[in-house]
Scaffold this active site. Structure first.
Site, mmCIF file in Angstrom:
data_model
loop_
_atom_site.group_PDB
_atom_site.id
_atom_site.type_symbol
_atom_site.label_atom_id
_atom_site.label_comp_id
_atom_site.label_asym_id
_atom_site.label_seq_id
_atom_site.Cartn_x
_atom_site.Cartn_y
_atom_site.Cartn_z
ATOM 1 N N LYS A 164 0.848 -1.199 0.000
ATOM 2 C CA LYS A 164 0.000 0.000 0.000
ATOM 3 C C LYS A 164 0.880 1.244 0.000
ATOM 4 O O LYS A 164 1.912 1.287 0.692
ATOM 5 C CB LYS A 164 -0.888 -0.030 1.245
ATOM 6 C CG LYS A 164 -1.985 1.020 1.293
ATOM 7 C CD LYS A 164 -2.871 0.785 2.513
ATOM 8 C CE LYS A 164 -3.996 1.787 2.632
ATOM 9 N NZ LYS A 164 -4.856 1.521 3.823
ATOM 10 N N SER A 201 -9.729 1.294 2.799
ATOM 11 C CA SER A 201 -8.885 2.059 1.910
ATOM 12 C C SER A 201 -7.796 1.241 1.206
ATOM 13 O O SER A 201 -7.215 1.723 0.226
ATOM 14 C CB SER A 201 -8.229 3.195 2.696
ATOM 15 O OG SER A 201 -7.355 2.684 3.673
ATOM 16 N N SER A 228 -9.697 -1.006 7.056
ATOM 17 C CA SER A 228 -9.153 -0.886 5.697
ATOM 18 C C SER A 228 -8.405 -2.096 5.164
ATOM 19 O O SER A 228 -8.082 -2.137 3.982
ATOM 20 C CB SER A 228 -8.251 0.338 5.601
ATOM 21 O OG SER A 228 -9.061 1.475 5.445
HETATM 22 N N1 GLN Z 1 -13.307 3.282 6.174
HETATM 23 C C1 GLN Z 1 -12.685 3.769 7.368
HETATM 24 C C2 GLN Z 1 -12.455 5.248 7.274
HETATM 25 O O1 GLN Z 1 -12.736 5.802 6.255
HETATM 26 C C3 GLN Z 1 -11.436 3.018 7.662
HETATM 27 C C4 GLN Z 1 -10.217 3.574 7.064
HETATM 28 C C5 GLN Z 1 -8.984 2.822 7.418
HETATM 29 O O2 GLN Z 1 -9.038 1.779 8.068
HETATM 30 N N2 GLN Z 1 -7.858 3.364 7.023
HETATM 31 O O3 GLN Z 1 -12.012 5.858 8.219
#
Ligand code: GLN
EC number: 6.3.5.7
Length: 471
Positions: A75, A150, A174
């Site tokens: 990532k 994400s 994420s």
């Molecule tokens: N979907 C969650 C957010 O938008 C989780 C994001 C993440 O785990 N980086 O905060």
């Protein structure tokens, strides 16, 4: 589709060469990435490492390091020295990492080859990878749909067959939610099990890095390599931080029934119930539990997380990293750089965060959310006296269509089952539990297994039994 353990066996036996696997990976990326957009950067120069790995297997055989010659996708918020790391933000478009994150250094020492940086929601804020400054990633299983987020680029990289595994980060789901949407295994370790050194911080008290893989065995292998105390991250655990959590052959599973009553897709719930029945049939015990405070996690998360985001992203000021837009004076440079460099969702969260931390509102919002968090932990500790593992679906829906969740609040609801886990810091494993049919396509959905602090090994043990062995 190869798993890491299959590749390893073939490399050791001399049946397959790391160079062939590397070339196939690049060929897959070349053929598919134009459409899928999983990779933001591809490191073709790493082929030299595959050549070296091949020679090393000939010399060392099974004594070669565990991940020698295994291509991995990373990532793009995880630093790899000398490589472009953007976190899918315009503000870091031309940023080159100056050092290796601890997770990267450890994987490198184990022989892994980093083949590319993957797309994501900007600075990991989102649940669909649509918030990338470099265009959305498509779900390889149905390209009308998102891969989740994400870490959507990492999930898509594995699901499209480019790599056997990828690294993601998980602040509120994420790793797990993209794993669920792409039919993969995703693991978020106990907070502090894995060093955050060299990860671009989103919510420092929530962030952890972890693997996206095809099998629990592969996830366990990667975790075993990247985890452990790190002098560069004072929040990493030592082996004495938590009491030992024993591995169980037969588990007592707790299902928070009331938590599942609200807003969950009926097909996902059916699939979940079928999974639970299968566990019972295999001799495990399943009991209903109540988690009245844990259920409130979503509200607390969307206060704590933006607060931490607003502090962490203050460093992107046009002076230290990446983009710098000229201005009349210092304040003007800050404003122009941040206005042009950050996307809409990032700005929304910085504004929310500075608001909840402001002198007049701190106690009402941030202070209260932290209190809720303390109560959530206490509630979990109580429940874990009688159950070994808590079960929920990973996400309330299967993968949705690109552009379908326009409303940010609707998108935040995706995180209902995943964020309480980060707020409390316990470990969690998402494994595929079945599929849900949409427009003639079977879309995978995941189930989340949650263990007490330090119970990572318990999750791997049960995960291998209920997932890997059934494949
Ligand atoms: N979907 C969650 C957010 O938008 C989780 C994001 C993440 O785990 N980086 O905060």
């Amino acid at each position: 589709m190869h798993t890491i353990s299959e590749l390893r066996k073939k490399f050791v036996a001399g049946e397959l060469s790391p160079v062939t696997v590397f070339d196939e990976a690049i060929a897959t990326i070349t053929a598919k990435n134009g459409n899928i957009n999983a990779f933001l950067a591809v490191f073709t120069e790493a082929r030299d490492e595959a050549v070296a790995a091949e020679a090393r297997y000939k010399a060392e055989g099974d004594a070669a390091p565990a991940l020698l010659g295994i291509p991995l996708a990373v990532k793009s918020n995880i630093l790899i020295k000398g490589k472009n790391a953007t976190a899918a933000s315009k503000i870091l478009e031309n940023y080159t990492a100056t050092y290796d994150a601890t997770v990267i250094a450890r994987l490198r020492a184990a022989g892994a080859i980093f083949i590319g940086a993957t797309n994501m929601d900007e600075f990991a804020m989102g649940g669909s990878t649509e918030n990338s400054a470099f265009g959305p990633t498509k779900n390889p299983l149905d390209t009308k749909r998102v891969p989740g987020g994400s870490s959507g680029g990492s999930a898509a990289a594995v699901a499209m067959g480019a790599v056997p595994a990828a690294l993601g980060t998980d602040t509120g789901g994420s790793i797990r939610q993209p794993a669920s949407f792409c039919g993969l295994v995703g693991f978020k370790p106990t907070y502090g099990a894995v060093s955050r050194y060299g990860l671009m911080a989103m919510g420092s008290s929530l962030d952890q890095a972890g693997p996206l893989t095809h099998t629990v065995e592969d996830a366990e292998l990667i975790h075993s390599i990247i985890s452990g105390t790190d002098s560069y991250d004072a929040t990493t655990l030592t082996k004495d931080t938590y009491p030992e959590v024993p591995v169980k052959d037969k588990c007592v599973f707790g299902v928070p029934r009331k938590f599942l009553a609200d807003g969950i897709d009926p097909d996902v719930l059916d699939t979940f119930n079928a999974h639970v029945e299968k566990l019972k049939a295999e001799g495990h015990t399943v009991v209903d539990i109540d988690l009245p405070v844990f259920e409130k996690g979503l509200a607390a998360y969307y206060i704590v997380m933006p607060a931490e985001v607003s502090s962490n992203l203050a460093r992107f000021d046009g002076m230290r990293y990446g983009l710098s837009v000229e201005g009349d004076n210092l304040l003007d440079v800050y404003q122009k750089t941040r206005a042009q460099g950050f996307g809409k969702e990032v700005k929304r969260r910085i504004l929310l965060g500075t608001y909840v931390l402001s002198a007049g509102y701190y106690d009402a919002y941030y202070g209260k959310a932290e209190l809720v968090r303390t109560k959530m932990r206490a509630e979990l500790a109580e429940v874990f006296k009688t159950v070994d593992v808590i079960l929920t679906p990973t996400a309330p829906t299967p993968a949705f269509k690109i552009g379908e969740q326009e409303d940010p609040l609707a998108m935040y609801r995706q995180d209902i089952f995943t964020v309480p886990v980060n707020l409390t810091g316990v470990p969690t494993l998402s494994i595929p539990m079945g599929t849900v049919e949409r427009e003639g396509i079977d879309l995978p959905v995941g189930v989340q297994y949650i263990a007490p602090h330090g119970g990572d090994a318990r999750l791997f043990a049960i995960g291998k039994k209920v997932y890997d062995e059934r494949q």
